[in-house]
Enzyme design. Structure first.
Site, mmCIF file in Angstrom:
data_model
loop_
_atom_site.group_PDB
_atom_site.id
_atom_site.type_symbol
_atom_site.label_atom_id
_atom_site.label_comp_id
_atom_site.label_asym_id
_atom_site.label_seq_id
_atom_site.Cartn_x
_atom_site.Cartn_y
_atom_site.Cartn_z
ATOM 1 N N ASN A 41 1.025 -1.135 -0.308
ATOM 2 C CA ASN A 41 0.258 0.012 0.135
ATOM 3 C C ASN A 41 0.746 1.277 -0.233
ATOM 4 O O ASN A 41 1.726 1.177 0.676
ATOM 5 C CB ASN A 41 -1.151 0.149 0.828
ATOM 6 C CG ASN A 41 -0.333 -0.300 2.617
ATOM 7 O OD1 ASN A 41 0.422 -0.777 2.005
ATOM 8 N ND2 ASN A 41 -1.108 0.553 3.527
ATOM 9 N N CYS A 52 -3.669 0.675 -2.240
ATOM 10 C CA CYS A 52 -3.787 -0.951 -1.689
ATOM 11 C C CYS A 52 -2.500 -1.996 -2.527
ATOM 12 O O CYS A 52 -2.223 -1.107 -3.590
ATOM 13 C CB CYS A 52 -5.379 -1.121 -1.982
ATOM 14 S SG CYS A 52 -6.493 -0.335 -0.990
ATOM 15 N N GLU A 54 -2.553 -4.795 -3.583
ATOM 16 C CA GLU A 54 -3.465 -5.652 -3.859
ATOM 17 C C GLU A 54 -3.614 -5.232 -5.398
ATOM 18 O O GLU A 54 -3.166 -5.804 -6.133
ATOM 19 C CB GLU A 54 -4.764 -6.165 -3.816
ATOM 20 C CG GLU A 54 -4.764 -6.732 -2.091
ATOM 21 C CD GLU A 54 -5.498 -6.202 -0.959
ATOM 22 O OE1 GLU A 54 -4.731 -5.088 -1.209
ATOM 23 O OE2 GLU A 54 -5.920 -6.797 -0.474
ATOM 24 N N CYS A 88 -10.696 -3.732 -4.781
ATOM 25 C CA CYS A 88 -9.224 -4.565 -4.948
ATOM 26 C C CYS A 88 -9.744 -6.283 -5.076
ATOM 27 O O CYS A 88 -9.801 -7.011 -6.347
ATOM 28 C CB CYS A 88 -8.823 -4.917 -3.774
ATOM 29 S SG CYS A 88 -7.310 -3.547 -3.765
HETATM 30 N N1 THU Z 1 -5.951 -1.413 2.113
HETATM 31 C C1 THU Z 1 -4.680 -2.114 1.544
HETATM 32 O O1 THU Z 1 -3.086 -2.498 0.744
HETATM 33 N N2 THU Z 1 -5.471 -3.633 0.896
HETATM 34 C C2 THU Z 1 -6.328 -3.596 1.594
HETATM 35 O O2 THU Z 1 -7.370 -4.506 0.819
HETATM 36 C C3 THU Z 1 -7.220 -2.724 2.074
HETATM 37 C C4 THU Z 1 -6.541 -1.518 2.925
HETATM 38 C C5 THU Z 1 -4.463 0.038 2.902
HETATM 39 C C6 THU Z 1 -5.424 1.301 2.531
HETATM 40 C C7 THU Z 1 -4.582 2.070 3.268
HETATM 41 O O3 THU Z 1 -3.414 1.842 3.188
HETATM 42 C C8 THU Z 1 -4.352 0.591 4.286
HETATM 43 O O4 THU Z 1 -4.246 -0.553 4.602
HETATM 44 C C9 THU Z 1 -5.943 1.211 6.293
HETATM 45 O O5 THU Z 1 -6.874 0.816 5.176
#
Ligand code: THU
Length: 128
Positions: A41, A52, A54, A88
């Site tokens: 992320n 994110c 993913e 995602c």
């Molecule tokens: N986040 C992800 O990287 N993947 C997900 O599927 C859910 C959330 C990240 C986004 C943000 O930087 C942090 O987690 C908190 O939401």
């Protein structure tokens, strides 16, 4: 022995840029030809621009020429393990409905198929 895809996702998690939420996520995708692509992320001071892990991994894979996946691993510090967010799921679903998705947390792993994570998905069939 550590699962190589989990190892790759953990290494990506360590590179996450998450100064605002402090919630670090790493993702690894294994393509049908066995290549591994990772993402983490990447947050932004303009919070809504956050990417994110993913989706970052999907972009890395597609940019490198991979579009079919065998497996995805998402690593976070959430317990129970954090499944991919809705956005995602939609983006992953574009590249396969049957592949396995593992969410890894500090105390275990949860596993689904893409179709289980996003039933009744919107897909290319709707556009024809
Ligand atoms: N986040 C992800 O990287 N993947 C997900 O599927 C859910 C959330 C990240 C986004 C943000 O930087 C942090 O987690 C908190 O939401």
């Amino acid at each position: 022995m550590t699962d190589p895809l989990v190892k790759a996702a953990r290494a990506a998690q360590a590179r996450a840029y998450a100064p605002y939420s402090r919630f670090r996520v790493g993702a690894a995708l294994e393509s049908e030809s066995g290549e591994v692509y990772v993402g983490c992320n990447v947050e932004n001071a303009s919070y809504g621009l956050t990417i994110c892990a993913e989706r970052a991994a999907v972009c890395a894979a597609v940019a490198a020429g991979a579009q079919r996946f065998r497996r995805a691993v998402v690593v976070s510090d959430a317990d129970p393990p954090a499944a991919p967010c809705g956005a995602c799921r939609q983006v992953l679903s574009e590249f396969g409905r049957d592949f396995r998705v593992d969410a890894v947390g500090p105390r275990g792993t949860a596993t689904w198929t893409m179709a289980e994570l996003l039933p009744a998905a919107f897909g290319r069939e709707q556009l024809s």
